[in-house]
Design a protein around this motif. Sequence first.
Motif, mmCIF file in Angstrom:
data_model
loop_
_atom_site.group_PDB
_atom_site.id
_atom_site.type_symbol
_atom_site.label_atom_id
_atom_site.label_comp_id
_atom_site.label_asym_id
_atom_site.label_seq_id
_atom_site.Cartn_x
_atom_site.Cartn_y
_atom_site.Cartn_z
ATOM 1 N N UNK A 263 0.795 -1.233 0.000
ATOM 2 C CA UNK A 263 0.000 0.000 0.000
ATOM 3 C C UNK A 263 0.823 1.278 0.000
ATOM 4 N N UNK A 264 2.077 1.187 0.451
ATOM 5 C CA UNK A 264 2.885 2.396 0.603
ATOM 6 C C UNK A 264 4.260 2.223 -0.029
ATOM 7 N N UNK A 265 4.792 3.319 -0.520
ATOM 8 C CA UNK A 265 6.154 3.333 -1.028
ATOM 9 C C UNK A 265 7.116 3.502 0.140
ATOM 10 N N UNK A 266 8.367 3.175 -0.086
ATOM 11 C CA UNK A 266 9.375 3.363 0.950
ATOM 12 C C UNK A 266 9.860 2.039 1.505
ATOM 13 N N UNK A 267 10.428 2.106 2.694
ATOM 14 C CA UNK A 267 10.987 0.909 3.316
ATOM 15 C C UNK A 267 9.915 -0.141 3.523
ATOM 16 N N UNK A 268 10.282 -1.377 3.232
ATOM 17 C CA UNK A 268 9.349 -2.491 3.411
ATOM 18 C C UNK A 268 9.452 -3.046 4.829
ATOM 19 N N UNK A 269 8.310 -3.469 5.344
ATOM 20 C CA UNK A 269 8.278 -4.129 6.645
ATOM 21 C C UNK A 269 8.702 -5.580 6.493
ATOM 22 N N UNK A 270 9.359 -6.104 7.492
ATOM 23 C CA UNK A 270 9.621 -7.525 7.553
ATOM 24 C C UNK A 270 8.300 -8.195 7.915
ATOM 25 N N UNK A 271 7.847 -9.118 7.094
ATOM 26 C CA UNK A 271 6.585 -9.813 7.338
ATOM 27 C C UNK A 271 6.835 -10.978 8.286
ATOM 28 N N UNK A 272 7.067 -10.632 9.552
ATOM 29 C CA UNK A 272 7.479 -11.624 10.550
ATOM 30 C C UNK A 272 6.382 -12.013 11.533
ATOM 31 N N UNK A 273 5.211 -11.381 11.426
ATOM 32 C CA UNK A 273 4.108 -11.724 12.310
ATOM 33 C C UNK A 273 4.201 -11.132 13.696
ATOM 34 N N UNK A 274 5.094 -10.173 13.883
ATOM 35 C CA UNK A 274 5.261 -9.526 15.174
ATOM 36 C C UNK A 274 4.914 -8.039 15.037
ATOM 37 N N UNK A 275 3.851 -7.608 15.729
ATOM 38 C CA UNK A 275 3.388 -6.229 15.646
ATOM 39 C C UNK A 275 4.152 -5.413 16.688
ATOM 40 N N UNK A 276 5.308 -4.921 16.254
ATOM 41 C CA UNK A 276 6.160 -4.127 17.124
ATOM 42 C C UNK A 276 6.071 -2.658 16.767
ATOM 43 N N UNK A 277 6.997 -1.855 17.298
ATOM 44 C CA UNK A 277 6.985 -0.406 17.055
ATOM 45 C C UNK A 277 7.099 -0.022 15.573
ATOM 46 N N UNK B 237 -10.245 -2.571 6.058
ATOM 47 C CA UNK B 237 -10.972 -2.265 4.830
ATOM 48 C C UNK B 237 -10.112 -1.437 3.878
ATOM 49 N N UNK B 238 -9.493 -0.392 4.403
ATOM 50 C CA UNK B 238 -8.644 0.461 3.573
ATOM 51 C C UNK B 238 -7.372 -0.271 3.131
ATOM 52 N N UNK B 239 -6.795 -1.079 3.999
ATOM 53 C CA UNK B 239 -5.606 -1.861 3.626
ATOM 54 C C UNK B 239 -5.923 -2.817 2.482
ATOM 55 N N UNK B 240 -7.056 -3.488 2.581
ATOM 56 C CA UNK B 240 -7.447 -4.426 1.528
ATOM 57 C C UNK B 240 -7.610 -3.705 0.199
ATOM 58 N N UNK B 241 -8.257 -2.539 0.243
ATOM 59 C CA UNK B 241 -8.434 -1.751 -0.982
ATOM 60 C C UNK B 241 -7.084 -1.359 -1.574
ATOM 61 N N UNK B 242 -6.226 -0.729 -0.771
ATOM 62 C CA UNK B 242 -4.962 -0.212 -1.298
ATOM 63 C C UNK B 242 -3.988 -1.316 -1.679
ATOM 64 N N UNK B 243 -3.998 -2.430 -0.977
ATOM 65 C CA UNK B 243 -3.100 -3.542 -1.327
ATOM 66 C C UNK B 243 -3.467 -4.127 -2.693
ATOM 67 N N UNK B 244 -4.718 -3.999 -3.076
ATOM 68 C CA UNK B 244 -5.183 -4.529 -4.364
ATOM 69 C C UNK B 244 -5.263 -3.461 -5.443
ATOM 70 N N UNK B 245 -4.807 -2.257 -5.126
ATOM 71 C CA UNK B 245 -4.816 -1.151 -6.070
ATOM 72 C C UNK B 245 -3.479 -1.087 -6.815
ATOM 73 N N UNK B 246 -3.491 -0.619 -8.062
ATOM 74 C CA UNK B 246 -2.213 -0.456 -8.774
ATOM 75 C C UNK B 246 -1.417 0.755 -8.262
ATOM 76 N N UNK B 247 -2.040 1.591 -7.436
ATOM 77 C CA UNK B 247 -1.396 2.779 -6.917
ATOM 78 C C UNK B 247 -1.017 2.592 -5.447
ATOM 79 N N UNK B 248 -0.297 3.554 -4.914
ATOM 80 C CA UNK B 248 0.062 3.578 -3.500
ATOM 81 C C UNK B 248 -0.749 4.667 -2.815
ATOM 82 N N UNK B 249 -1.109 4.453 -1.550
ATOM 83 C CA UNK B 249 -1.807 5.483 -0.807
ATOM 84 C C UNK B 249 -0.844 6.625 -0.482
ATOM 85 N N UNK B 250 0.429 6.318 -0.323
ATOM 86 C CA UNK B 250 1.471 7.328 -0.129
ATOM 87 C C UNK B 250 2.839 6.692 -0.330
#
Length: 91
Positions: free
Chosen positions: A37-51, A78-91
Amino acid sequence: MTTTDSQPCNFTINRPTLKLGSSGEAVKQAQCYLNLSMQGDRLLEDGSFGPVTEAATKRFQKCAEITVDGIVAAQTWSFLTFWANSPDFVC
């Protein structure tokens, strides 16, 4: 684990409320959606909701012009699902 093949991220179809300290497949799903959904640094998809995931969630919420609280609940999912499936980035 329940998955869906029609989504770009296939960790789970469950959408529980996630916040700092949450963990599991739903966190991986949210992290994957945030990455799509967003440009920039990617999150590690590790399943840990940290800072870092909390900060990315707040950034996403601000860009999507929804409540900025760092919590992934119904509106944010809801918004994440929309933007993740969009060809654009929310920011």
